[in-house]
Design an enzyme around this catalytic site. Sequence first.
Site, PDB file in Angstrom:
ATOM      1  CG  ASN A 121      -0.678  -2.412  -0.233  1.00 42.51           C
ATOM      2  OD1 ASN A 121      -0.049  -2.777   0.757  1.00 42.51           O
ATOM      3  ND2 ASN A 121      -0.182  -1.526  -1.079  1.00 42.51           N
TER       4      ASN A 121
ATOM      5  CG  HIS B 160       4.657  -3.730   0.976  1.00 40.02           C
ATOM      6  ND1 HIS B 160       4.463  -3.216   2.247  1.00 40.02           N
ATOM      7  CD2 HIS B 160       3.449  -3.614   0.343  1.00 40.02           C
ATOM      8  CE1 HIS B 160       3.209  -2.801   2.370  1.00 40.02           C
ATOM      9  NE2 HIS B 160       2.575  -3.036   1.222  1.00 40.02           N
TER      10      HIS B 160
ATOM     11  CB  CYS C 265       3.561  -4.345   5.418  1.00 39.46           C
ATOM     12  SG  CYS C 265       5.321  -4.772   5.342  1.00 39.46           S
TER      13      CYS C 265
ATOM     14  CD  GLN D 213       1.927  -0.541   6.146  1.00 44.46           C
ATOM     15  OE1 GLN D 213       1.540  -1.559   5.585  1.00 44.46           O
ATOM     16  NE2 GLN D 213       3.212  -0.280   6.349  1.00 44.46           N
TER      17      GLN D 213
END
Length: 333
Positions: free
Chosen positions: A300, A280, A141, A135
């Site tokens: 992630n 997150h 996120c 990202q």
Amino acid sequence: MKAIFFMVCQALCLYLIVCIDSRLDFKWQVWKKTHSKQYKKASELQKRTIWEENLRKINAHNLRYKRGKTTFKLGMNQFGDLTSSEFASMLSSYSVKHVRDGTLSATDLRSAASKLNLTSIDYRTLGYVTPVQDQGYCGCCWTFSAAGAIEGQTFNKTGKLIPLSKQNLLDCAESLGNQGCSGGRPSLAFQYVINSGGIQAEATYPYTMAVGSCRFNSSKVVATVSNYKYLPIGNEQALADALATIGPISVVIDATQISFQFYLSGIYNDPKCSIYNLSHAVLAVGYGYQGSNNYWIIKNSWGTMWGINGYLMLAKDKNNACGISQYGAVPFV
């Protein structure tokens, strides 16, 4: 006054020069080249000292790891020139107290999962998960987490794994309360897809790492969402049961610790990690175990140079580590 300012600047420069370890010159140059880092001369020394301090902390932690004092290892990565506060400022803030339209029953999830009796599951091996992306320095996120959950459900329904457009969500879902590169909620991304009638593929609406004008084209929709539900707050068993019976789940965790910033491998379990200060959005894609230690498999969105090729093994059944089960959201397609 100018003389005092000049003396302070000289003292600061001298301090920075003294603190720099010349033995690390080669590693510093390699790190900058690897991560395409370039600085103005005025900031080069400051960034170098931050990088060295972070490297010292990483090495100190890894010494504890070698001695068996911790279950995970750290490593230098693209965030090496950021202080903890600078890194934390890139993250968002999530509250579990927001209005929830619907929550899945923990009892029903347990009943369905108990019939499978799984001790582990990894949706990466089952074709549900697209490659890890980065990202960058846009705090979106929530778009990666939401897109990943929809990708998994779409694959489950159609057998086709299509990378979905994070940029579509970033550009077009702000009216629902998302804040572009300053944060948002996966659930509100699901709501956007419901309202708009679908979402485009990454191929037709690529990620640019910045908010732009909405260019959504309904004729290019490749996935839809009919509804979404939340998981019971703080219930790790419900999260495991949902993973076993439904697929990848959008979750939100605390990622503000320096140990998370430089996580490399092993089962992450930092006692400083908060259950409530969620920051997150990520994607839970399974769970497993190593010996007597259970873990969640987390995808992630910081590229493959972070963690285990972009993934995290997060301690499971350890008092809701990092708030893993505080915010779970599931799209239905």
